[in-house]
Design a protein around this motif. Structure first.
Motif, PDB file in Angstrom:
ATOM      1  N   LEU A   3     -25.241  14.234  -6.421  1.00 35.25           N
ATOM      2  CA  LEU A   3     -26.552  13.747  -6.876  1.00 35.25           C
ATOM      3  C   LEU A   3     -26.851  14.231  -8.293  1.00 35.25           C
ATOM      4  O   LEU A   3     -27.380  13.470  -9.111  1.00 35.25           O
ATOM      5  CB  LEU A   3     -27.657  14.206  -5.925  1.00 35.25           C
ATOM      6  N   GLU A   4     -26.512  15.480  -8.572  1.00 41.03           N
ATOM      7  CA  GLU A   4     -26.743  16.015  -9.914  1.00 41.03           C
ATOM      8  C   GLU A   4     -25.916  15.253 -10.947  1.00 41.03           C
ATOM      9  O   GLU A   4     -26.409  14.922 -12.029  1.00 41.03           O
ATOM     10  CB  GLU A   4     -26.386  17.506  -9.967  1.00 41.03           C
ATOM     11  N   LYS A  17     -33.273   7.071 -11.452  1.00 43.15           N
ATOM     12  CA  LYS A  17     -33.428   8.516 -11.667  1.00 43.15           C
ATOM     13  C   LYS A  17     -34.502   9.077 -10.739  1.00 43.15           C
ATOM     14  O   LYS A  17     -34.347  10.169 -10.192  1.00 43.15           O
ATOM     15  CB  LYS A  17     -33.779   8.791 -13.130  1.00 43.15           C
ATOM     16  N   ARG A  21     -27.450  11.824 -11.436  1.00 42.14           N
ATOM     17  CA  ARG A  21     -28.748  11.865 -12.107  1.00 42.14           C
ATOM     18  C   ARG A  21     -28.601  12.006 -13.623  1.00 42.14           C
ATOM     19  O   ARG A  21     -29.453  11.529 -14.376  1.00 42.14           O
ATOM     20  CB  ARG A  21     -29.584  13.024 -11.557  1.00 42.14           C
ATOM     21  N   GLN A  22     -27.526  12.623 -14.063  1.00 39.74           N
ATOM     22  CA  GLN A  22     -27.338  12.830 -15.504  1.00 39.74           C
ATOM     23  C   GLN A  22     -27.262  11.517 -16.270  1.00 39.74           C
ATOM     24  O   GLN A  22     -27.789  11.400 -17.366  1.00 39.74           O
ATOM     25  CB  GLN A  22     -26.080  13.658 -15.762  1.00 39.74           C
ATOM     26  N   LEU A  57     -33.064   9.336  -7.221  1.00 36.28           N
ATOM     27  CA  LEU A  57     -32.159  10.482  -7.140  1.00 36.28           C
ATOM     28  C   LEU A  57     -32.949  11.791  -7.086  1.00 36.28           C
ATOM     29  O   LEU A  57     -32.571  12.724  -6.373  1.00 36.28           O
ATOM     30  CB  LEU A  57     -31.178  10.485  -8.317  1.00 36.28           C
ATOM     31  N   ALA A  58     -34.055  11.839  -7.836  1.00 40.41           N
ATOM     32  CA  ALA A  58     -34.899  13.038  -7.812  1.00 40.41           C
ATOM     33  C   ALA A  58     -35.505  13.248  -6.422  1.00 40.41           C
ATOM     34  O   ALA A  58     -35.606  14.381  -5.947  1.00 40.41           O
ATOM     35  CB  ALA A  58     -35.992  12.934  -8.873  1.00 40.41           C
ATOM     36  N   ALA A 113     -28.388   8.559 -15.016  1.00 39.66           N
ATOM     37  CA  ALA A 113     -29.327   7.574 -14.460  1.00 39.66           C
ATOM     38  C   ALA A 113     -30.553   7.413 -15.344  1.00 39.66           C
ATOM     39  O   ALA A 113     -30.919   8.306 -16.105  1.00 39.66           O
ATOM     40  CB  ALA A 113     -29.747   8.005 -13.064  1.00 39.66           C
TER      41      ALA A 113
END
Length: 138
Positions: free
Chosen positions: A59-60, A71, A63-64, A74-75, A66
């Motif tokens: 996920l991290e 985003k 997210r980078q 994902l958060a 996205a």
């Protein structure tokens, strides 16, 4: 989008697995769980932790790169992962004493077995020395 759907399914399965692990780690009245059940509890918690770590890592990474609503989704998943981590931490804190006791009992039984072997060897040495102590050397 596929990443979010895939991770959503993984999070649902993980949350179910965490609930199962919570049932295993919840003490039933005053009874102490057996060593086998403690080992099973620990293995279950470790497995759930490993799965969560993998999900958070992916996920991290996702997210980078996205943007926008992706985003945000994902958060939200990372927020759920944080809650899951808190539950795992609580389970570990609850079972620390039991896990430590089981580990200590295992170490003690191993030490007792080694001590028994040393005692037998010492007796064999003592028996072998008896003729020399009596002066009956042959």
């Amino acid at each position: 989008k596929l990443i979010v759907q895939e991770k959503e399914e993984l999070m649902k399965q993980l949350e179910k697995d965490i609930e199962d692990a919570e049932l295993l780690t919840t003490p039933l009245g005053d009874e102490d769980p057996s060593d086998d059940s403690i080992v099973q509890m620990d293995a279950c918690v470790m497995g759930v932790q490993k799965t969560l770590d993998e999900i958070v890592q992916s996920l991290e990474q996702a997210r980078q790169g996205a943007q926008g609503s992706l985003k945000n989704q994902l958060a939200k998943l990372l927020g759920r992962a944080k809650k899951s981590q808190d539950k795992i931490d609580d389970m570990r804190a609850t079972t620390t004493e039991q896990r430590d006791r089981a580990q200590c009992e295992g170490i003690l039984s191993e030490a007792r077995a080694k001590l028994d072997r040393v005692t037998v060897a010492f007796q064999q040495v003592a028996e072998a020395e008896v003729p020399y102590l009596k002066g009956e050397e042959t």
